[in-house]
Design a protein around this motif. Sequence first.
Motif, mmCIF file in Angstrom:
data_model
loop_
_atom_site.group_PDB
_atom_site.id
_atom_site.type_symbol
_atom_site.label_atom_id
_atom_site.label_comp_id
_atom_site.label_asym_id
_atom_site.label_seq_id
_atom_site.Cartn_x
_atom_site.Cartn_y
_atom_site.Cartn_z
ATOM 1 N N ILE A 259 -15.390 -23.558 20.591
ATOM 2 C CA ILE A 259 -14.280 -23.148 21.453
ATOM 3 C C ILE A 259 -13.179 -24.204 21.480
ATOM 4 C CG2 ILE A 259 -15.737 -21.650 22.864
ATOM 5 C CD1 ILE A 259 -15.577 -23.744 25.100
ATOM 6 N N THR A 260 -13.527 -25.470 21.289
ATOM 7 C CA THR A 260 -12.484 -26.499 21.247
ATOM 8 C C THR A 260 -11.674 -26.422 19.958
ATOM 9 O OG1 THR A 260 -13.941 -28.179 20.276
ATOM 10 C CG2 THR A 260 -13.863 -28.050 22.678
ATOM 11 N N LEU A 261 -12.236 -25.810 18.916
ATOM 12 C CA LEU A 261 -11.528 -25.702 17.641
ATOM 13 C C LEU A 261 -10.566 -24.513 17.598
ATOM 14 C CD1 LEU A 261 -14.380 -26.382 15.048
ATOM 15 C CD2 LEU A 261 -12.647 -27.984 15.849
ATOM 16 N N VAL A 262 -10.844 -23.488 18.411
ATOM 17 C CA VAL A 262 -10.082 -22.241 18.293
ATOM 18 C C VAL A 262 -8.584 -22.429 18.531
ATOM 19 C CG1 VAL A 262 -9.725 -19.954 19.313
ATOM 20 C CG2 VAL A 262 -12.035 -20.726 18.723
ATOM 21 N N PRO A 263 -8.129 -23.125 19.593
ATOM 22 C CA PRO A 263 -6.681 -23.288 19.749
ATOM 23 C C PRO A 263 -6.026 -23.947 18.535
ATOM 24 C CG PRO A 263 -7.804 -23.882 21.783
ATOM 25 C CD PRO A 263 -8.867 -23.699 20.746
ATOM 26 N N GLY A 264 -6.696 -24.915 17.923
ATOM 27 C CA GLY A 264 -6.142 -25.548 16.740
ATOM 28 C C GLY A 264 -6.021 -24.593 15.575
ATOM 29 N N LEU A 265 -7.003 -23.687 15.420
ATOM 30 C CA LEU A 265 -6.922 -22.680 14.360
ATOM 31 C C LEU A 265 -5.713 -21.766 14.566
ATOM 32 C CD1 LEU A 265 -10.652 -21.504 14.037
ATOM 33 C CD2 LEU A 265 -9.389 -22.977 12.471
ATOM 34 N N ILE A 266 -5.488 -21.385 15.822
ATOM 35 C CA ILE A 266 -4.350 -20.506 16.108
ATOM 36 C C ILE A 266 -3.033 -21.257 15.878
ATOM 37 C CG2 ILE A 266 -3.220 -19.100 17.863
ATOM 38 C CD1 ILE A 266 -5.962 -18.721 19.179
ATOM 39 N N ALA A 267 -2.990 -22.516 16.293
ATOM 40 C CA ALA A 267 -1.772 -23.314 16.088
ATOM 41 C C ALA A 267 -1.458 -23.438 14.603
ATOM 42 C CB ALA A 267 -1.945 -24.692 16.716
ATOM 43 N N ARG A 268 -2.484 -23.639 13.789
ATOM 44 C CA ARG A 268 -2.274 -23.750 12.346
ATOM 45 C C ARG A 268 -1.725 -22.445 11.785
ATOM 46 N NH1 ARG A 268 -7.596 -25.197 9.487
ATOM 47 N NH2 ARG A 268 -7.792 -22.977 9.045
ATOM 48 N N GLU A 269 -2.228 -21.314 12.297
ATOM 49 C CA GLU A 269 -1.742 -20.017 11.845
ATOM 50 C C GLU A 269 -0.287 -19.817 12.266
ATOM 51 O OE1 GLU A 269 -2.997 -16.580 9.637
ATOM 52 O OE2 GLU A 269 -3.905 -18.542 10.021
ATOM 53 N N ALA A 270 0.053 -20.277 13.485
ATOM 54 C CA ALA A 270 1.429 -20.134 13.971
ATOM 55 C C ALA A 270 2.403 -20.925 13.107
ATOM 56 C CB ALA A 270 1.519 -20.587 15.426
ATOM 57 N N ILE A 271 2.003 -22.120 12.708
ATOM 58 C CA ILE A 271 2.876 -22.959 11.885
ATOM 59 C C ILE A 271 3.171 -22.296 10.547
ATOM 60 C CG2 ILE A 271 2.963 -25.153 10.614
ATOM 61 C CD1 ILE A 271 1.377 -26.381 12.958
ATOM 62 N N ALA A 272 2.160 -21.632 9.991
ATOM 63 C CA ALA A 272 2.326 -21.005 8.674
ATOM 64 C C ALA A 272 3.010 -19.648 8.741
ATOM 65 C CB ALA A 272 0.958 -20.858 8.003
ATOM 66 N N ALA A 273 3.084 -19.053 9.934
ATOM 67 C CA ALA A 273 3.614 -17.694 10.072
ATOM 68 C C ALA A 273 5.117 -17.696 10.320
ATOM 69 C CB ALA A 273 2.891 -16.970 11.204
ATOM 70 N N GLU A 274 5.697 -16.514 10.315
ATOM 71 C CA GLU A 274 7.115 -16.343 10.587
ATOM 72 C C GLU A 274 7.323 -15.132 11.495
ATOM 73 O OE1 GLU A 274 9.014 -15.864 6.837
ATOM 74 O OE2 GLU A 274 8.844 -17.985 6.263
ATOM 75 N N GLY A 275 8.496 -15.090 12.108
ATOM 76 C CA GLY A 275 8.903 -13.913 12.865
ATOM 77 C C GLY A 275 7.959 -13.501 13.967
ATOM 78 N N GLU A 276 7.651 -12.183 14.017
ATOM 79 C CA GLU A 276 6.839 -11.649 15.100
ATOM 80 C C GLU A 276 5.412 -12.177 15.064
ATOM 81 O OE1 GLU A 276 7.132 -7.447 14.823
ATOM 82 O OE2 GLU A 276 9.238 -7.362 15.467
ATOM 83 N N VAL A 277 4.904 -12.417 13.864
ATOM 84 C CA VAL A 277 3.539 -12.941 13.765
ATOM 85 C C VAL A 277 3.464 -14.314 14.411
ATOM 86 C CG1 VAL A 277 1.716 -13.673 12.187
ATOM 87 C CG2 VAL A 277 3.046 -11.621 11.683
ATOM 88 N N ARG A 278 4.482 -15.138 14.168
ATOM 89 C CA ARG A 278 4.483 -16.458 14.801
ATOM 90 C C ARG A 278 4.546 -16.324 16.318
ATOM 91 N NH1 ARG A 278 8.401 -21.275 12.893
ATOM 92 N NH2 ARG A 278 6.764 -21.385 11.313
#
Length: 320
Positions: A259-278
């Motif tokens: 559970i401590t890793l999950v926010p970091g996984l989402i943050a990494r996805e946000a950095i790589a994403a664009e637009g509405e997905v971000r």
Amino acid sequence: MILGHDDNVDQFATAWRTRRLHHSWLLTGPKGVGKATFAMAAARRILAEGASPFDLPGIDTPPDHPIARLLAAGSHPDFRLLERLERPTGGLARNISVEQIRSLGDMLAVTPSLSPWRVIVIDSADDLEASAANALLKMLEEPPANTIFLLVSHAPGRLLPTIRSRCRRLDFAPLPDDVMTSIVSGWNPQDSAEKIDALVEFAQGSPGRAKEIGELDLAVLEADAVAIMRNGDRDNALRSRMAATLGGKASADRYAAFITLVPGLIAREAIAAEGEVRGRALDAYAKARELVAIAPRLSLDPSFTIFQLGGVLASVALKP
């Protein structure tokens, strides 16, 4: 030897060599990138060379030095490591207490025993309860002579501004892949290149995270979490599997780590994403952080928490 943080090693080593050493250092950066390892290496160097000079580059210390052996045994009278204590009922205390900070007074009230120097490592300063932070601040405002404070922080913005202002700051970045591969491959030389590459990819520049992922077998769980973010989980199959895997008492350590890793996984996805997905990823990041923060305090059922996190992850993949 400290790998991948050459600039920080050079800065500290130069300050020590010239004896222009600030009394308090704030070591900041993502969790697991080597800040605590650096702090312990710096403490060894100060206390060992202060007792009997030697000539080695950086902040290295001969492993057979008597002071190094004392520190390894936890019996050096001029050194303190403050961290969250084990609770009688199991697990770690929520914070570093004010009593732990005040206990430093006994050491600071007497002359150093084995050299002119004393070193205090706090891992991490983020864990200080409010009264402990205020007690530490008083020590930093009027530091005893030849006493070095090394404060590890994963989130320096949460510290008292007055503590930050009294420290020299060293920022630690995630390690590059080549350094990570060298470190990870040294742990278990028999591991395949594929397993090492997978650990390096998931660890995102953090040796501590790589070790945790490897020891607790979190790679499959991380892969499922990423799959949910990218493809959704309309039939709840993946989140149900994660909940079943992490819901039992025997999985308590894996659950806590995951559970401590999950926010970091989402943050990494946000950095790589664009637009509405971000935008969805950023919203999911905030929700995941909130859920991860309250789950231990409210003793939420692990299966329920994981299933809820699965829903947060799936929200990244939803289309308007």
